[in-house]
Design a protein around this motif. Structure first.
Motif, mmCIF file in Angstrom:
data_model
loop_
_atom_site.group_PDB
_atom_site.id
_atom_site.type_symbol
_atom_site.label_atom_id
_atom_site.label_comp_id
_atom_site.label_asym_id
_atom_site.label_seq_id
_atom_site.Cartn_x
_atom_site.Cartn_y
_atom_site.Cartn_z
ATOM 1 N N UNK A 50 3.302 -2.507 10.540
ATOM 2 C CA UNK A 50 2.170 -2.435 9.635
ATOM 3 C C UNK A 50 2.430 -1.466 8.479
ATOM 4 N N UNK A 51 3.070 -0.317 8.776
ATOM 5 C CA UNK A 51 3.333 0.664 7.720
ATOM 6 C C UNK A 51 4.265 0.100 6.672
ATOM 7 N N UNK A 52 5.218 -0.745 7.076
ATOM 8 C CA UNK A 52 6.143 -1.350 6.127
ATOM 9 C C UNK A 52 5.423 -2.341 5.234
ATOM 10 N N UNK A 53 4.462 -3.067 5.784
ATOM 11 C CA UNK A 53 3.672 -4.000 4.973
ATOM 12 C C UNK A 53 2.900 -3.256 3.898
ATOM 13 N N UNK A 54 2.352 -2.098 4.270
ATOM 14 C CA UNK A 54 1.615 -1.302 3.284
ATOM 15 C C UNK A 54 2.538 -0.816 2.179
ATOM 16 N N UNK A 55 3.735 -0.385 2.571
ATOM 17 C CA UNK A 55 4.693 0.074 1.560
ATOM 18 C C UNK A 55 5.091 -1.052 0.618
ATOM 19 N N UNK A 56 5.233 -2.263 1.175
ATOM 20 C CA UNK A 56 5.597 -3.407 0.362
ATOM 21 C C UNK A 56 4.506 -3.719 -0.652
ATOM 22 N N UNK A 57 3.242 -3.681 -0.210
ATOM 23 C CA UNK A 57 2.131 -3.919 -1.130
ATOM 24 C C UNK A 57 2.069 -2.841 -2.191
ATOM 25 N N UNK A 58 2.369 -1.600 -1.788
ATOM 26 C CA UNK A 58 2.343 -0.490 -2.745
ATOM 27 C C UNK A 58 3.412 -0.680 -3.824
ATOM 28 N N UNK A 59 4.600 -1.150 -3.407
ATOM 29 C CA UNK A 59 5.665 -1.384 -4.370
ATOM 30 C C UNK A 59 5.303 -2.517 -5.321
ATOM 31 N N UNK A 60 4.678 -3.582 -4.786
ATOM 32 C CA UNK A 60 4.301 -4.695 -5.647
ATOM 33 C C UNK A 60 3.248 -4.272 -6.661
ATOM 34 N N UNK A 61 2.256 -3.516 -6.230
ATOM 35 C CA UNK A 61 1.215 -3.054 -7.147
ATOM 36 C C UNK A 61 1.798 -2.098 -8.175
ATOM 37 N N UNK A 62 2.779 -1.274 -7.743
ATOM 38 C CA UNK A 62 3.439 -0.385 -8.694
ATOM 39 C C UNK A 62 4.197 -1.159 -9.748
ATOM 40 N N UNK A 63 4.853 -2.260 -9.334
ATOM 41 C CA UNK A 63 5.582 -3.081 -10.289
ATOM 42 C C UNK A 63 4.658 -3.726 -11.303
ATOM 43 N N UNK A 64 3.491 -4.181 -10.845
ATOM 44 C CA UNK A 64 2.517 -4.782 -11.759
ATOM 45 C C UNK A 64 2.039 -3.761 -12.783
ATOM 46 N N UNK A 65 1.788 -2.535 -12.319
ATOM 47 C CA UNK A 65 1.326 -1.479 -13.209
ATOM 48 C C UNK A 65 2.381 -1.131 -14.259
ATOM 49 N N UNK A 66 3.645 -1.020 -13.820
ATOM 50 C CA UNK A 66 4.718 -0.708 -14.766
ATOM 51 C C UNK A 66 4.899 -1.805 -15.805
ATOM 52 N N UNK A 67 4.813 -3.063 -15.353
ATOM 53 C CA UNK A 67 4.940 -4.172 -16.293
ATOM 54 C C UNK A 67 3.806 -4.160 -17.307
ATOM 55 N N UNK A 68 2.611 -3.822 -16.845
ATOM 56 C CA UNK A 68 1.463 -3.753 -17.755
ATOM 57 C C UNK A 68 1.672 -2.641 -18.784
ATOM 58 N N UNK A 69 2.216 -1.511 -18.310
ATOM 59 C CA UNK A 69 2.455 -0.399 -19.235
ATOM 60 C C UNK A 69 3.522 -0.753 -20.259
ATOM 61 N N UNK A 70 4.548 -1.464 -19.830
ATOM 62 C CA UNK A 70 5.597 -1.874 -20.759
ATOM 63 C C UNK A 70 5.036 -2.813 -21.830
ATOM 64 N N UNK A 71 4.208 -3.751 -21.405
ATOM 65 C CA UNK A 71 3.621 -4.684 -22.366
ATOM 66 C C UNK A 71 2.726 -3.945 -23.351
#
Length: 286
Positions: free
Chosen positions: A74-95
């Motif tokens: 379960x902890x790994x699933x949370x980390x995976x979601x955290x990484x995906x949300x972080x990637x979305x945020x970074x892409x938004x900032x780049x745009x």
């Protein structure tokens, strides 16, 4: 720590320390956004590391689906979601960074005015994919230089402007005078802000030789005219009236919208003085 190695195109070492260090007002700098990509994301997506995460000890194997494959903790699933949300945020900032960069560069380059006059094709800068990439690169570099100036790193901003000018002048497709004018004007204004009179004059003279003296038949360019107007005012403030008048008259030839400048008091006085004594109207300087 503050070295800014522009000769080889390297990114400042201070921007590699962390994601936070590569942001400006919460925006990832385009000059080092690829570092973030390499450090935190890969083409293969999230890769679970051995021993990372731990399943809930209260969860028995009977409650898991019998799929023949082990379940991800379960902890790994949370980390995976955290990484995906972080990637979305970074892409938004780049745009957001790119959009702000293009808006800023479009304004300082007077693109709409040049487009209205037929100096730019209606599709510019989306004429070709290569042209669009070039435009985005220039816009982001100029916007980053602006952020350096705001943070007081004037020497770093100067080095960046000079690198941009060198790249424009040595472009294999030829020197784009409009783009050169934009970078030259920003560099000259920066040198004036640094109270470097000699350096400012050197920047203006280099542009004058490259555009006006080497290409005397250029008929119209709003960007080049704006640089010459700034050059004329710079010389006028230092008592070189005749030289200033000659420069601003050339600016008016490139952009008729600047003709009202000739009606300014300082230029009227120089013209009157020149009419009375052509040999003594304000003097000249090199």
């Amino acid at each position: 720590g503050n070295s800014f190695s522009l000769q080889t195109g390297n990114i400042p070492s201070s921007t590699r320390t962390s994601t936070r260090a590569s942001t400006n007002a919460g925006v990832v700098s385009p000059l080092n956004s690829h570092i973030v990509d390499n450090e935190f994301f890969s083409d293969g997506g999230y890769q679970e590391q051995p021993g990372r995460g731990r399943s809930d000890s209260n969860t028995s194997s009977d409650n898991r689906k019998d799929t023949g494959t082990p379940q991800r903790p379960q902890s790994t699933k949370k980390n995976s979601r955290r990484h995906r949300s972080g990637g979305i945020l970074l892409n938004r900032r780049r745009k957001n960074w790119t959009n702000r960069s293009l808006k800023y560069y479009t304004t300082v380059a007077r693109e709409q005015k040049r487009r209205n006059r037929g100096q730019l094709p209606p599709s510019f800068p989306r004429s070709t994919p290569a042209e669009l990439r070039r435009q985005i690169s220039l816009a982001e570099q100029h916007y980053f230089a602006r952020s350096l100036i705001k943070s007081g790193k004037l020497d770093h901003a100067e080095s960046l402007y000079r690198r941009i000018i060198h790249e424009i002048q040595t472009d294999e497709d030829g020197c784009d005078h409009a783009r050169l004018a934009v970078s030259t004007l920003l560099l000259a204004l920066l040198k004036q802000r640094m109270n470097d009179v000699k350096g400012t004059r050197s920047v203006f003279l280099s542009f004058f030789r490259t555009t006006v003296m080497e290409y005397p038949n250029d008929k119209e360019c709003a960007c080049s005219a704006k640089v010459l107007q700034a050059y004329a005012l710079f010389e006028m403030k230092r008592g070189h009236g005749r030289k200033s008048l000659e420069i601003v008259e050339r600016a008016v030839e490139l952009d008729e919208d600047l003709r009202p400048v000739l009606a300014w008091k300082q230029f009227r006085e120089v013209m009157k003085s020149a009419a009375r004594d052509p040999a003594a109207a304000g003097g000249t300087s090199s």
